[in-house]
Motif scaffolding. Structure first.
Motif, PDB file in Angstrom:
ATOM      1  N   THR A 149      -5.460   9.571  -8.716  1.00  0.00           N
ATOM      2  CA  THR A 149      -6.016   9.408  -7.369  1.00  0.00           C
ATOM      3  C   THR A 149      -5.931   7.949  -6.934  1.00  0.00           C
ATOM      4  O   THR A 149      -6.219   7.038  -7.711  1.00  0.00           O
ATOM      5  N   LEU A 150      -5.558   7.744  -5.671  1.00  0.00           N
ATOM      6  CA  LEU A 150      -5.607   6.434  -5.047  1.00  0.00           C
ATOM      7  C   LEU A 150      -6.469   6.555  -3.797  1.00  0.00           C
ATOM      8  O   LEU A 150      -6.203   7.384  -2.924  1.00  0.00           O
ATOM      9  N   VAL A 201       0.834  -1.206   0.000  1.00  0.00           N
ATOM     10  CA  VAL A 201       0.000   0.000   0.000  1.00  0.00           C
ATOM     11  C   VAL A 201       0.868   1.255   0.000  1.00  0.00           C
ATOM     12  O   VAL A 201       0.566   2.229  -0.702  1.00  0.00           O
ATOM     13  N   VAL A 202       1.951   1.245   0.762  1.00  0.00           N
ATOM     14  CA  VAL A 202       2.873   2.383   0.764  1.00  0.00           C
ATOM     15  C   VAL A 202       3.461   2.586  -0.631  1.00  0.00           C
ATOM     16  O   VAL A 202       3.577   3.715  -1.124  1.00  0.00           O
ATOM     17  N   SER A 236      -5.414  12.040  -3.240  1.00  0.00           N
ATOM     18  CA  SER A 236      -5.509  10.654  -2.785  1.00  0.00           C
ATOM     19  C   SER A 236      -5.901  10.618  -1.315  1.00  0.00           C
ATOM     20  O   SER A 236      -5.740  11.599  -0.583  1.00  0.00           O
ATOM     21  N   ASP A 237      -6.414   9.475  -0.891  1.00  0.00           N
ATOM     22  CA  ASP A 237      -6.788   9.240   0.503  1.00  0.00           C
ATOM     23  C   ASP A 237      -6.391   7.803   0.818  1.00  0.00           C
ATOM     24  O   ASP A 237      -7.063   6.857   0.392  1.00  0.00           O
ATOM     25  N   VAL A 238      -5.279   7.648   1.535  1.00  0.00           N
ATOM     26  CA  VAL A 238      -4.734   6.312   1.792  1.00  0.00           C
ATOM     27  C   VAL A 238      -4.421   6.189   3.283  1.00  0.00           C
ATOM     28  O   VAL A 238      -3.324   6.493   3.727  1.00  0.00           O
ATOM     29  N   ASP A 239      -5.404   5.751   4.047  1.00  0.00           N
ATOM     30  CA  ASP A 239      -5.234   5.571   5.487  1.00  0.00           C
ATOM     31  C   ASP A 239      -4.998   4.091   5.765  1.00  0.00           C
ATOM     32  O   ASP A 239      -5.857   3.260   5.478  1.00  0.00           O
ATOM     33  N   GLU A 264       0.887   4.144  -2.915  1.00  0.00           N
ATOM     34  CA  GLU A 264       0.714   5.574  -2.661  1.00  0.00           C
ATOM     35  C   GLU A 264       1.789   6.379  -3.385  1.00  0.00           C
ATOM     36  O   GLU A 264       1.506   7.436  -3.970  1.00  0.00           O
TER      37      GLU A 264
END
Length: 308
Positions: A113-114, A100-101, A281-284, A104
């Motif tokens: 966008t991710l 995931v990192v 992007s929004d990657v939590d 991103e």
């Protein structure tokens, strides 16, 4: 403004039950194609066996929603980002944190966008619960997430394999809510993971977390519950209890109970449309990080074999 042309990759149960209705109900999107290596597509919608085939066909697509098992999602997401496509990741966003990192970084380099989606955060009671808890003293948290795997994941062998998460597939939904509503970050103290003798992923788990102030957070996950299902988070505070039930759709505060209709996936697609329009992007990864900690630190116990 033209709708965002989206392709669904992975046309399984979650795509048919949730993604297709959410896309159909949002004028910001138009379903442009479906992708699945097995089975037929939809009437009047172009269908392809792979993302390679979709791209080669030249079908106009702006974004993809990846509804595949997490073990295969990274390579598809990299390919989509390299093609300039915006990417919506079904939860969990990847098989590992490192994937995931890396995604991103790929998204930032491509300008696309991710969106790492957490559908349970869009349950009706979550944001009111977060507002209530924002300035409260939290005394204790109890998370009980018990359901019947045969109802929700029938015949899905991948979910029992390494990387499939087992009971943490639904359990991560509870953690996505908890990391949203609790005012302080929390971390794992101990965990016991129950693995069937014939499976590589747990069917149940018992965990203890705490935050920096020592607030106890207990979590009970089980995939063997029959009859009524249990998706509850109880937060005891200095101003009374905050209770989220039915996965967050029912909220009970000291002032009373609120129940609203499910709007999780419509909320996700509304968020995705905003991110795409704003090129953000929004990657939590907070929920996935806690699951990784459970696998890293948790004790294993073997329980009876499970047959679907």
């Amino acid at each position: 403004m033209q709708p965002i042309r989206v392709a669904i990759v992975g046309l399984g149960k979650i795509a048919r039950d949730q993604h297709l209705p959410a896309i159909a109900g949002n004028p910001d999107f138009a379903l442009a194609a479906t992708v699945s290596p097995r089975g037929a597509g939809l009437d009047d919608v172009p269908h392809f066996p792979s993302l390679d085939a979709l791209i080669a066909a030249g079908v106009a697509v702006d974004a993809v929603a990846l509804c595949t098992p997490p073990q295969v999602r990274y390579a598809i997401a990299v390919q989509a980002l390299a093609a300039g496509l915006h990417v919506f990741l079904e939860k969990p966003p990847g098989a590992t944190l490192s994937e995931v990192v890396a995604l991103e970084a790929e998204a930032a380099a491509s300008g696309a966008t991710l969106f790492a989606s957490w559908h349970s955060r869009y349950a009706a009671g979550v944001e009111p619960a977060r507002a209530f808890l924002a300035d409260r003293r939290i005394d204790r948290v109890t998370i009980t997430w018990r359901e019947d795997v045969r109802v929700w994941h029938p015949g899905q062998a991948w979910i029992w394999e390494a990387g499939g998460l087992g009971v943490f597939d639904p359990g991560i939904n509870a953690l996505s809510i908890a990391t949203r509503i609790l005012p302080k970050p929390f971390f794992l103290r101990e965990a016991i993971l129950s693995l069937p003798a014939n499976r590589a992923a747990p069917i149940a788990a018992r965990m203890t977390f705490s935050d920096a102030a020592g607030t106890p957070i207990a979590m009970d996950l089980d995939w063997r519950q029959t009859g009524p299902q249990t998706w509850d988070i109880l937060v005891e505070t200095d101003a009374g209890d905050c209770h989220l039930a039915k996965g967050g759709s029912v909220l009970t505060l000291p002032t009373g109970t609120e129940t609203q209709d499910d709007h999780e996936y419509p909320g996700l697609y509304a968020r995705f449309a905003t991110l795409v329009r704003e090129r953000r992007s929004d990657v939590d990864i907070a929920p996935l990080r806690l699951v990784a900690d459970a696998f890293l630190r948790g004790e294993r116990e073997t329980v009876e074999a499970f047959e679907d």
